[in-house]
Design an enzyme around this catalytic site. Structure first.
Site, PDB file in Angstrom:
ATOM      1  CG  ASP A   1     -15.748  -7.178   5.198  1.00  0.00           C
ATOM      2  OD1 ASP A   1     -16.534  -6.412   5.001  1.00  0.00           O
ATOM      3  OD2 ASP A   1     -15.116  -8.055   4.306  1.00  0.00           O
TER       4      ASP A   1
ATOM      5  CG  PHE B   1      -1.497   1.329   1.533  1.00  0.00           C
ATOM      6  CD1 PHE B   1      -2.826   1.438   1.016  1.00  0.00           C
ATOM      7  CD2 PHE B   1      -0.875   2.258   2.402  1.00  0.00           C
ATOM      8  CE1 PHE B   1      -3.254   2.847   1.090  1.00  0.00           C
ATOM      9  CE2 PHE B   1      -1.748   3.593   2.574  1.00  0.00           C
ATOM     10  CZ  PHE B   1      -2.731   3.786   2.075  1.00  0.00           C
TER      11      PHE B   1
ATOM     12  CG  ASP C   1     -18.042 -22.319  -0.815  1.00  0.00           C
ATOM     13  OD1 ASP C   1     -19.020 -21.853  -0.837  1.00  0.00           O
ATOM     14  OD2 ASP C   1     -17.015 -22.196  -1.565  1.00  0.00           O
TER      15      ASP C   1
ATOM     16  NE  ARG D   1     -14.789 -21.741  -8.990  1.00  0.00           N
ATOM     17  CZ  ARG D   1     -16.151 -21.713  -8.766  1.00  0.00           C
ATOM     18  NH1 ARG D   1     -16.390 -20.350  -8.893  1.00  0.00           N
ATOM     19  NH2 ARG D   1     -16.925 -22.530  -8.611  1.00  0.00           N
TER      20      ARG D   1
ATOM     21  CD1 TRP E   1     -20.642  -9.440  -5.109  1.00  0.00           C
ATOM     22  CD2 TRP E   1     -22.165  -8.106  -5.646  1.00  0.00           C
ATOM     23  NE1 TRP E   1     -19.768  -8.370  -5.815  1.00  0.00           N
ATOM     24  CE2 TRP E   1     -20.920  -7.338  -6.058  1.00  0.00           C
ATOM     25  CE3 TRP E   1     -23.391  -7.416  -6.044  1.00  0.00           C
ATOM     26  CZ2 TRP E   1     -20.945  -6.243  -6.688  1.00  0.00           C
ATOM     27  CZ3 TRP E   1     -23.258  -6.247  -6.585  1.00  0.00           C
ATOM     28  CH2 TRP E   1     -22.059  -5.885  -7.046  1.00  0.00           C
TER      29      TRP E   1
ATOM     30  CD  GLU F   1     -34.124 -38.172   2.936  1.00  0.00           C
ATOM     31  OE1 GLU F   1     -33.052 -38.539   3.320  1.00  0.00           O
ATOM     32  OE2 GLU F   1     -34.429 -38.021   1.927  1.00  0.00           O
TER      33      GLU F   1
ATOM     34  CG  ASN G   1     -16.047 -18.117  -6.019  1.00  0.00           C
ATOM     35  OD1 ASN G   1     -15.943 -18.671  -4.952  1.00  0.00           O
ATOM     36  ND2 ASN G   1     -17.145 -17.681  -6.890  1.00  0.00           N
TER      37      ASN G   1
ATOM     38  CG  ASP H   1     -24.997 -20.926  -6.445  1.00  0.00           C
ATOM     39  OD1 ASP H   1     -23.764 -20.824  -6.990  1.00  0.00           O
ATOM     40  OD2 ASP H   1     -25.235 -20.555  -5.412  1.00  0.00           O
ATOM     41  CG  ASP H   2     -21.079 -20.615 -11.188  1.00  0.00           C
ATOM     42  OD1 ASP H   2     -21.564 -19.777 -12.191  1.00  0.00           O
ATOM     43  OD2 ASP H   2     -19.977 -20.565 -10.865  1.00  0.00           O
TER      44      ASP H   2
HETATM   45  C1  DGJ Z   1     -18.522 -20.241  -4.221  1.00  0.00           C
HETATM   46  C2  DGJ Z   1     -19.630 -20.116  -3.375  1.00  0.00           C
HETATM   47  O1  DGJ Z   1     -19.486 -19.872  -2.105  1.00  0.00           O
HETATM   48  C3  DGJ Z   1     -20.521 -21.492  -3.459  1.00  0.00           C
HETATM   49  O2  DGJ Z   1     -21.651 -21.547  -2.645  1.00  0.00           O
HETATM   50  C4  DGJ Z   1     -21.015 -21.205  -4.851  1.00  0.00           C
HETATM   51  O3  DGJ Z   1     -21.912 -20.321  -5.198  1.00  0.00           O
HETATM   52  C5  DGJ Z   1     -20.026 -21.163  -6.077  1.00  0.00           C
HETATM   53  N1  DGJ Z   1     -18.800 -20.239  -5.634  1.00  0.00           N
HETATM   54  C6  DGJ Z   1     -20.548 -20.954  -7.410  1.00  0.00           C
HETATM   55  O4  DGJ Z   1     -19.190 -20.805  -8.347  1.00  0.00           O
END
Ligand code: DGJ
Length: 731
Positions: A536, A282, A550, A445, A479, A616, A482, A368-369
């Site tokens: 945070d 920084f 995760d 990734r 949001w 279930e 990764n 999701d993704d």
């Molecule tokens: C990481 C997230 O924490 C997961 O829950 C999922 O959304 C994946 N990314 C998708 O790529």
């Protein structure tokens, strides 16, 4: 008045309901830190500082022959640098012809009503009708031209002081800021423990407690995000401090980027705590007249142990930080497609999962993704935020309408800060990612990080996100983020400004979030950083809940959620029931236990209900009914950690108690089981000692005194990994 200046003793006095914070102007104008702790009367605390002639501790020129005045030993509020204090400093600058000393003296102060104003970054605000006051103290150093404006927002009733600093170059030449701590807290003794929360992806925020010893113990992140590895939160406490006893001080940094927290024990057995942006990598160029705003720290003190400290943070984060209407509105129970399908789905499969989700009593379905661009795996399409019609067999609007027609709300996953090399966006703008000239970029990734220090890149993301949210009916957005940032080099900045990139990235991110999230106030945003990699307080300003980890294994989650609970409220932790064997650990736990553990947060599912048995699904229906019925108790009740998963290997227990103490929920999970083992007991907390309580399903009633002093026997017959919820109601 929460803030006073006593001109006779030259002391600034900050008072909250239970704490006092005192600073004093020294005879040479330095701002000394006198005290932060339980409420004290308005007396002169100057007697605490015993002047001493210390060998090799230099004396400032203005002290003349007074060898007892040394900045090397005096407790300072915001330390000087290279001026005779050899401890870790509050600020480092380079100015003029390469000079680097700074010695700020009190030049004025101002007290104004309301919370501090922090430009471009999240901070605590006062609720309507809530009293808050702010003190700004100006420290000037006419030689370097650098001024530091220290600000203290006092939230009297909430027992919180929000501290920050703004640095201004009042000189005539450009200068470089190389380090600035948002808060420095000097203690006159160091016989304390340091508590911090560290871990890794899939195992975030592990509880660590170590004695403060000679040297500097530092935690932090240089990954561009607050990180899985260390959370920007630490506690200093007395050695004998427990959940219910002893003094402790909390330091929480409202920042989502690289940070540093230090506890330094010095040569005289004093301790300095620093918190701020990580100086590693920084620097910030300040032209004459330019200012740098450091992020806010949220400080608190408790004289009654760690539970009270947590309650203070839970309350202030829940009420004074989060801006979404979901601060108060009931959050939906959701089912997320990630562990149900990963990338392997089409529109029909999604609709069949959603149909079963309705039947279970779920409120919201989250896709999701994998719904956009050519994203059939994690190696492509980030940046191309248009639906993959071929894969879905329809547009996002149509899919959303179909899901709504079933009676569900609809949510999507996005990862706006990233770009895949295999994407339209990258083909058009290869220079939009963070990378160094002449060096192929490091991947994480398979993806690269967009340069959010650039306004044009931010504007692209804002347009892309807003157009998705404006078009389709979407009530929830996850949001994600990764990967860690590597080459923090921006094509648009001069060479002497490259040290600004990581911080400018975060400012860019806040700008994007302002433009997307605050423009869609009714959408529920959930933060995520590959699970809990960006858990945070600054994120909680925008996103009332964050995907905790995760790792959905119920037993691992006990530790993750335990650590998280020290600073963050239940209402901030998204937690889901997933299938067994668990996808991250291979462990099998009962569905009931998975439900109990996920109810230690904002509850949801992460599984494919089309693969579940009728039994279930009925159990899930019951879980949802229970959670909804006790939603306020679970998410807003006072939270008690009854056992530590680090100390008690047999069971983990926690408890929520309603504000009026009439209702309580106790949760217990057996983590290790031996044959013919001992009867175990759990002592409850937070109840009315004089009240009597009935425990649902148990005979008789028990006094709060009894339940808290003697406890309850853990019901027999629970096998390893089984759990139980006990509901208490005042009789
Ligand atoms: C990481 C997230 O924490 C997961 O829950 C999922 O959304 C994946 N990314 C998708 O790529």
């Amino acid at each position: 008045m929460a803030i006073r200046y006593n001109a006779d003793t030259k002391t600034f006095i900050l008072e909250t309901k239970n704490s006092s914070y005192l600073m004093k102007v020294s005879r040479y104008g330095n701002l000394l830190h006198l005290y932060y702790g339980g409420r004290v009367p308005d007396e002169d605390l100057d007697y605490l500082i015993i002047p001493a002639d210390r060998g090799f501790s230099p004396n400032p020129n203005e002290a003349g022959n007074d060898r007892t005045f040394s900045l090397d030993s005096l407790p300072q509020e915001f330390s000087t640098s290279r001026s005779g204090d050899y401890r870790s400093s509050s600020m480092e600058i380079v100015w003029g012809r390469g000079a680097s000393s700074w010695s700020g003296k009190v030049a004025g102060y101002e007290i104004y009503p309301g919370a501090p104003k922090i430009k471009g970054m999240p901070g605590l605000r006062a609720l309507p009708g809530e009293e808050a006051e702010t003190l700004v103290i100006r420290l000037e150093d006419p030689v370097s031209g650098f001024e530091a404006e220290l600000s203290y927002g006092v939230f009297e009733e909430k027992d919180v002081i929000a501290r920050s600093v703004m640095v201004i170059n009042r000189g005539e030449e450009a200068a470089r800021l190389e380090r600035v701590m948002s808060a420095t807290l000097d203690f006159m003794e160091s016989d304390y423990d340091l508590i911090y929360f560290s871990g890794r992806h899939l195992m975030e925020r592990g509880f660590r407690r170590i004695p403060v010893s000679d040297g500097i113990h530092a935690i932090g992140s240089s990954r561009g995000a607050s990180s899985h590895q260390y959370n920007p939160f630490a506690i200093v406490c007395e050695k004998n401090c427990t959940e219910d006893y002893g003094q402790c001080w909390g330091v929480s940094l409202v920042y989502s980027g690289c940070f540093l927290m230090e506890a330094e024990k010095d040569q005289f057995g004093q301790m300095r705590v620093n918190a701020g942006i990580n100086p590693r990598g920084f620097s910030f160029q300040l032209e004459p007249g330019a200012a740098f705003q450091a992020p806010q720290t949220v400080l608190t003190w408790s004289g009654k142990g760690l539970t009270e400290l947590s309650h203070i943070y839970h309350r202030i984060f829940r009420e004074n930080l989060c801006r979404s209407p979901y601060r108060k509105n009931t959050r939906p129970v959701l089912l997320n497609s990630w562990e149900a399908a990963y990338f392997d789905f089409d529109g029909e499969k999604i609709l069949s999962i959603a149909k079963e989700a309705v039947d279970m009593g779920v409120d919201l379905f989250v896709l999701d993704d994998g719904w956009f661009g050519c994203r059939d795996n994690d190696d492509a399409a980030l940046g191309d935020w248009t639906e993959n019609r071929k894969k879905l067999g329809m547009g996002l609007c149509e899919l959303s309408e179909k899901i709504h027609a079933m009676g569900l709300e609809f949510g999507i996953w996005v990862e706006p800060e990233m770009v895949s090399e295999e994407s339209e966006l990258y083909r058009r703008h290869p220079d939009w990612c963070l990378r160094e000239p002449g060096r192929p970029p490091v991947r994480g990734r398979y993806q690269l990080v967009l340069d959010l220090s650039r306004r044009d890149v931010c504007d692209y993301i804002i347009d892309a996100m807003n157009s998705v949210l404006d078009k389709a009916r979407i009530e929830y957005v996850k949001w994600d983020m990764n990967r860690s940032i590597t080459e923090a080099w921006s094509a648009l900045l001069d060479r002497n400004r490259q040290g600004e990139v990581l911080h400018r990235y975060i400012l860019g991110l806040y700008y994007v979030m302002d433009q997307v999230i605050l423009r869609h106030p009714d959408v529920l945003f959930c933060g995520c950083g590959g699970g809990g990699g960006r858990f945070d307080p600054a994120m909680l300003y925008y996103q009332p809940q964050i995907w905790c980890s995760d790792n959905t294994d119920a037993v691992n989650r006990l530790k993750i959620q335990y650590g998280t609970s020290f600073a963050y409220p239940v209402s901030s932790m998204e937690a889901h029931v997933s299938v067994c064997p668990n996808h991250q650990t291979g462990r099998t736990t009962p569905l009931n236990t998975r439900g109990i553990v996920a109810m230690d947060g904002i509850f949801g599912y992460e599984l494919d209900p089309t693969k579940m048995t009728g039994e279930e699904k009925e159990e899930c229906r019951e879980q949802i009914r229970f959670y909804k019925k006790h939603y306020r108790l679970i998410t807003e009740g006072d939270y008690y950690r009854l056992t530590s998963p680090y100390e008690n290997r047999y069971l983990t227990a926690w408890q929520q108690v309603s504000q009026d103490r009439k209702k309580s929920l106790v949760s217990i999970v057996i983590t290790d089981k031996e044959g013919n083992d001992a009867q175990r007991y759990v002592k409850l907390k937070g109840l009315d000692p004089d009240g009597f309580y009935r425990i649902e399903g148990w005979k008789g009633k028990y006094s709060g005194k009894l339940l808290m002093n003697v406890g309850i026997p853990v019901p027999g017959g629970l096998s390893e990994y089984e759990g139980i919820q006990l509901l208490l109601k005042m009789a």
